[in-house]
Design a protein around this motif. Structure first.
Motif, mmCIF file in Angstrom:
data_model
loop_
_atom_site.group_PDB
_atom_site.id
_atom_site.type_symbol
_atom_site.label_atom_id
_atom_site.label_comp_id
_atom_site.label_asym_id
_atom_site.label_seq_id
_atom_site.Cartn_x
_atom_site.Cartn_y
_atom_site.Cartn_z
ATOM 1 N N UNK A 121 0.836 -1.208 0.000
ATOM 2 C CA UNK A 121 0.000 0.000 0.000
ATOM 3 C C UNK A 121 0.876 1.266 0.000
ATOM 4 N N UNK A 122 0.641 2.137 -0.963
ATOM 5 C CA UNK A 122 1.350 3.419 -0.974
ATOM 6 C C UNK A 122 2.770 3.367 -1.516
ATOM 7 N N UNK A 123 3.263 2.165 -1.826
ATOM 8 C CA UNK A 123 4.637 2.060 -2.360
ATOM 9 C C UNK A 123 4.692 2.507 -3.817
ATOM 10 N N UNK A 124 5.746 3.235 -4.146
ATOM 11 C CA UNK A 124 5.949 3.685 -5.520
ATOM 12 C C UNK A 124 6.285 2.477 -6.408
ATOM 13 N N UNK A 125 5.557 2.295 -7.517
ATOM 14 C CA UNK A 125 5.941 1.208 -8.431
ATOM 15 C C UNK A 125 7.280 1.545 -9.097
ATOM 16 N N UNK A 126 8.082 0.540 -9.353
ATOM 17 C CA UNK A 126 9.391 0.765 -9.984
ATOM 18 C C UNK A 126 9.370 0.090 -11.352
ATOM 19 N N UNK A 127 9.277 0.906 -12.394
ATOM 20 C CA UNK A 127 9.191 0.339 -13.741
ATOM 21 C C UNK A 127 10.564 0.201 -14.371
ATOM 22 N N UNK A 128 11.554 0.865 -13.773
ATOM 23 C CA UNK A 128 12.845 0.967 -14.432
ATOM 24 C C UNK A 128 13.966 0.954 -13.409
ATOM 25 N N UNK A 129 15.149 0.505 -13.836
ATOM 26 C CA UNK A 129 16.245 0.350 -12.885
ATOM 27 C C UNK A 129 17.041 1.629 -12.670
ATOM 28 N N UNK A 130 16.883 2.589 -13.562
ATOM 29 C CA UNK A 130 17.650 3.828 -13.427
ATOM 30 C C UNK A 130 16.697 5.013 -13.316
ATOM 31 N N UNK A 131 17.067 6.009 -12.555
ATOM 32 C CA UNK A 131 16.163 7.156 -12.402
ATOM 33 C C UNK A 131 16.228 8.110 -13.592
ATOM 34 N N UNK A 132 16.059 7.554 -14.795
ATOM 35 C CA UNK A 132 16.051 8.409 -15.992
ATOM 36 C C UNK A 132 14.580 8.618 -16.363
ATOM 37 N N UNK A 133 14.148 9.835 -16.522
ATOM 38 C CA UNK A 133 12.755 10.056 -16.882
ATOM 39 C C UNK A 133 12.602 10.467 -18.339
ATOM 40 N N UNK A 134 13.261 11.522 -18.711
ATOM 41 C CA UNK A 134 13.249 11.905 -20.104
ATOM 42 C C UNK A 134 14.688 12.127 -20.542
ATOM 43 N N UNK A 135 14.988 11.634 -21.732
ATOM 44 C CA UNK A 135 16.328 11.862 -22.279
ATOM 45 C C UNK A 135 16.162 12.750 -23.500
ATOM 46 N N UNK A 136 16.331 14.033 -23.305
ATOM 47 C CA UNK A 136 16.134 14.975 -24.408
ATOM 48 C C UNK A 136 17.397 15.114 -25.239
ATOM 49 N N UNK A 137 17.190 15.430 -26.495
ATOM 50 C CA UNK A 137 18.310 15.776 -27.370
ATOM 51 C C UNK A 137 17.813 16.804 -28.372
ATOM 52 N N UNK A 138 18.754 17.445 -29.030
ATOM 53 C CA UNK A 138 18.374 18.402 -30.060
ATOM 54 C C UNK A 138 17.678 17.679 -31.207
ATOM 55 N N UNK A 139 16.713 18.350 -31.781
ATOM 56 C CA UNK A 139 15.981 17.781 -32.912
ATOM 57 C C UNK A 139 16.743 18.081 -34.197
ATOM 58 N N UNK A 140 17.744 17.244 -34.461
ATOM 59 C CA UNK A 140 18.603 17.479 -35.620
ATOM 60 C C UNK A 140 18.449 16.361 -36.639
ATOM 61 N N UNK A 141 18.589 16.712 -37.883
ATOM 62 C CA UNK A 141 18.552 15.686 -38.929
ATOM 63 C C UNK A 141 19.858 14.898 -38.891
ATOM 64 N N UNK A 142 19.713 13.563 -38.799
ATOM 65 C CA UNK A 142 20.915 12.719 -38.792
ATOM 66 C C UNK A 142 20.742 11.628 -39.839
ATOM 67 N N UNK A 143 21.854 11.028 -40.280
ATOM 68 C CA UNK A 143 21.705 9.971 -41.286
ATOM 69 C C UNK A 143 20.928 8.784 -40.713
ATOM 70 N N UNK A 144 20.134 8.144 -41.535
ATOM 71 C CA UNK A 144 19.445 6.930 -41.092
ATOM 72 C C UNK A 144 19.508 5.910 -42.226
ATOM 73 N N UNK A 145 18.950 4.725 -41.978
ATOM 74 C CA UNK A 145 19.003 3.668 -42.982
ATOM 75 C C UNK A 145 18.282 4.108 -44.254
ATOM 76 N N UNK A 146 18.846 3.752 -45.397
ATOM 77 C CA UNK A 146 18.167 4.064 -46.648
ATOM 78 C C UNK A 146 16.999 3.088 -46.843
ATOM 79 N N UNK A 147 16.009 3.471 -47.660
ATOM 80 C CA UNK A 147 14.808 2.640 -47.818
ATOM 81 C C UNK A 147 15.127 1.201 -48.224
ATOM 82 N N UNK A 148 16.090 1.020 -49.102
ATOM 83 C CA UNK A 148 16.392 -0.339 -49.543
ATOM 84 C C UNK A 148 16.867 -1.230 -48.395
#
Lengths: 94, 479
Positions: free
Chosen positions: A47-74
């Protein structure tokens, strides 16, 4: 009885699994014994215990919204069971 | 020189003296694999051409005097870590023909380091299993006794390492899948802190628990291999912004000042007497080396199996929803509409243990049961984590058995999934808490089966684990 045959059938459908009669029978028995074992957790007052969904206290990992290379369609489609140009082909839906 | 006897750090030395060439070493391993693998089944795919190509490149690097610690070192990679251009099957029928168009971060790092890939190691399907019997490519045999399991799920990696069919290997550990097979096969297995090693390109089983780590013949090699793959990776947002220390600096003799916690909950009825004796003797030897023993308690240990076998299948059922026959992997031919395609693809593609876990996971997440099972298990997970937080206020590392017994017989537990799950009792809590653990050989049973001891530390203290394991290796009677 934790889970009956009808419920196992329902869960199988939710999980998109088609099981034979004998598999369904066997799984009903096994799930019952496994889920009964899980009852052990009810010995604990949580009762009242915080659920633990993850092993590390990371909540949001933000980064700049930059265009980077990705896999080509083929390459992205290279493992497709069926494709048409740059589309995945699936059986008729409508 | 017996090439197969050389471990990772030995190879680095003989290469730097140019006493043997990586091509010769690689050919020797490929021959050993050809001879032994048909029986042991440690490899699903042997990448002979790639290995020779990498060995030739390594030779040039060495001749130019530019080698790093892994240049020309032949490794096995567990078959759920993506390798560009090399089939990555997860030991599943559903991914038998899957050839990743990209490398996982760890495999990319190994390639950059000049390592040689001998092939992809067998495992339990999607890393779900404790015996390596749940592989679509057949079971792996334990090199110490071929009637026994090598453990799982990284059974192929551990068996290949023990049988000297590779100089070292990568495995993955979601609930013990590196440490338990390492224990059963008499090699060293290290499960790093959650976030220590990038999971990018590791096919997901339970994303809050999975970690990649080394399986090696000795502790020095584990330190080398961990150092080569650890570190922050922008492609894995759960990887940690923590500097990677030089783990080789931990490998020094003497344990004075080290406080070793001994948890009474890990020395219980059901722990095999020979295992208990070997582990206790090792702890005593560590005390003789200067360590201070502290009795500690991890009161929620007995709830770890139940919590784990709710949380891991829940995450698995969600992760494995992606195998739908659309983008990659198997698509069942016998489908006229989309729903039928999903149903028959998944039913034909997944083996019995994966099916069982998807069923458990879907059930505990379904409407009406979520609070009773999943939420409850995640609350218990908080308690388990708190146990370790409290313990590490009193000690630097924890010492305990890695498994309740030595390797069991093939077939012994296959029809009793709950009994199989209970064999993971000493390894699961570590993944739930996210802390690191190492398994290192500490003795042999009367049946000549390896016995492992496990060390645990607080988050990101792999240096302490390696130090404890290194000293154990120096003082134990295991050979």
């Amino acid at each position: 009885m934790k889970i009956d045959r009808a419920e196992v059938e329902h869960v199988a459908l939710l999980a998109r699994l088609k099981l034979s009669d004998s598999e369904m029978e066997k799984l009903t028995n096994q799930l019952n014994s496994i889920l009964s074992y899980m009852d052990k957790l009810n010995e604990l007052d949580t009762e009242g215990l915080e659920p633990m969904a993850h092993a590390q206290p990371i909540h949001n990992a933000f980064r700049e919204d930059e265009v980077r290379p990705s896999l080509d369609p083929d390459s992205s489609l290279s493992n497709a069971p069926e494709r048409n140009e740059s589309f995945f082909l699936v059986p008729r839906i409508i | 020189m017996n090439i197969l006897e050389l471990s990772i750090h030995d190879l680095a030395e003989v290469y730097s003296r140019k006493e043997v060439s990586p091509v010769e070493v690689t050919k020797t391993y490929l021959k050993a694999i050809e001879d032994l693998n048909p029986k042991l089944n440690a490899y699903i795919t042997v990448t002979e051409d790639l290995a020779l190509e990498q060995a030739q490149a390594a030779e040039k690097t060495i001749m130019a005097g530019n080698q790093s610690t892994l240049t020309g070192v032949p490794l096995a990679i567990k078959d759920l870590i993506c390798t560009k251009g090399i089939a990555t099957t997860c030991a599943s029928k559903i991914l038998t023909d899957f050839v990743p168009p990209f490398d996982g971060t760890v495999t990319a790092k190994l390639r950059e380091n000049g390592a040689v890939f001998l092939g992809k190691a067998n495992m339990d399907e999607f890393a779900m299993g404790s015996s390596n019997e749940h592989s679509a490519f057949g079971p792996v045999l334990n090199p110490w006794d071929e009637s026994r399991v090598p453990g799982g799920s990284s059974g192929g990696s551990a068996a290949a390492c023990a049988a000297k069919l590779c100089a070292g290997a990568l495995g993955s550990d979601t609930g013990g899948s590196i440490r338990q097979p390492a224990g059963y096969c008499g090699v060293v297995g290290l499960k790093p802190t959650y976030g220590r090693v990038s999971r990018f390109g590791l096919v997901a089983f339970a994303s809050s628990l999975d970690q990649i780590g080394p399986i090696t013949r000795n502790v020095t090699d584990a330190a080398l291999l961990l150092g080569a793959v650890a570190g922050y990776d922008p492609a894995d947002s759960t990887s940690a912004h923590q500097p990677v220390p030089d783990y080789m600096e931990s490998l020094t003799r003497g344990l004075s000042g080290l406080k070793i916690g001994v948890p009474k909950e890990y020395f219980i009825d059901g722990l095999d007497a020979e295992v208990e004796k070997a582990v206790s003797q090792t702890i005593k030897n560590m005390e003789d080396e200067g360590a201070e023993l502290v009795e500690i308690s991890l009161p929620h240990t007995e709830y770890a199996v139940a919590a784990y076998y709710i949380i891991a299948p829940a995450e698995a059922s969600s992760n494995l929803a992606r195998y739908d026959g659309v983008k990659y992997g198997l698509r069942s031919e016998e489908s006229s509409d989309l729903m039928e395609m999903y149903l028959s693809t998944r039913s034909n593609g997944f083996g019995p243990e994966v099916t069982r876990r998807i069923m458990i996971g879907t059930y505990v997440l379904s409407a009406g049961y979520y609070d009773a099972y999943y939420k409850k298990a995640t609350q218990v997970r908080s308690l388990i984590r708190r146990d370790f937080d409290e313990a590490f206020k009193k000690c630097d590392i924890i010492a305990c058995p890695v498994t309740p017994s030595t390797a069991f017989k093939i077939g012994e537990k296959i029809d009793d999934p709950l009994n199989m799950y209970l064999s993971d009792i000493f390894t699961l809590a570590i993944n739930l808490a996210g802390i690191p653990g190492i398994s290192v050989p500490c003795g042999l049973s009367q049946d000549k089966l390896p016995i492992g001891i496990q060390f645990l530390s607080d988050h990101f203290r792999e240096d302490l684990l390696l130090k404890a394991a290194y000293n154990t290796e120096q003082i134990s009677e295991f050979s």
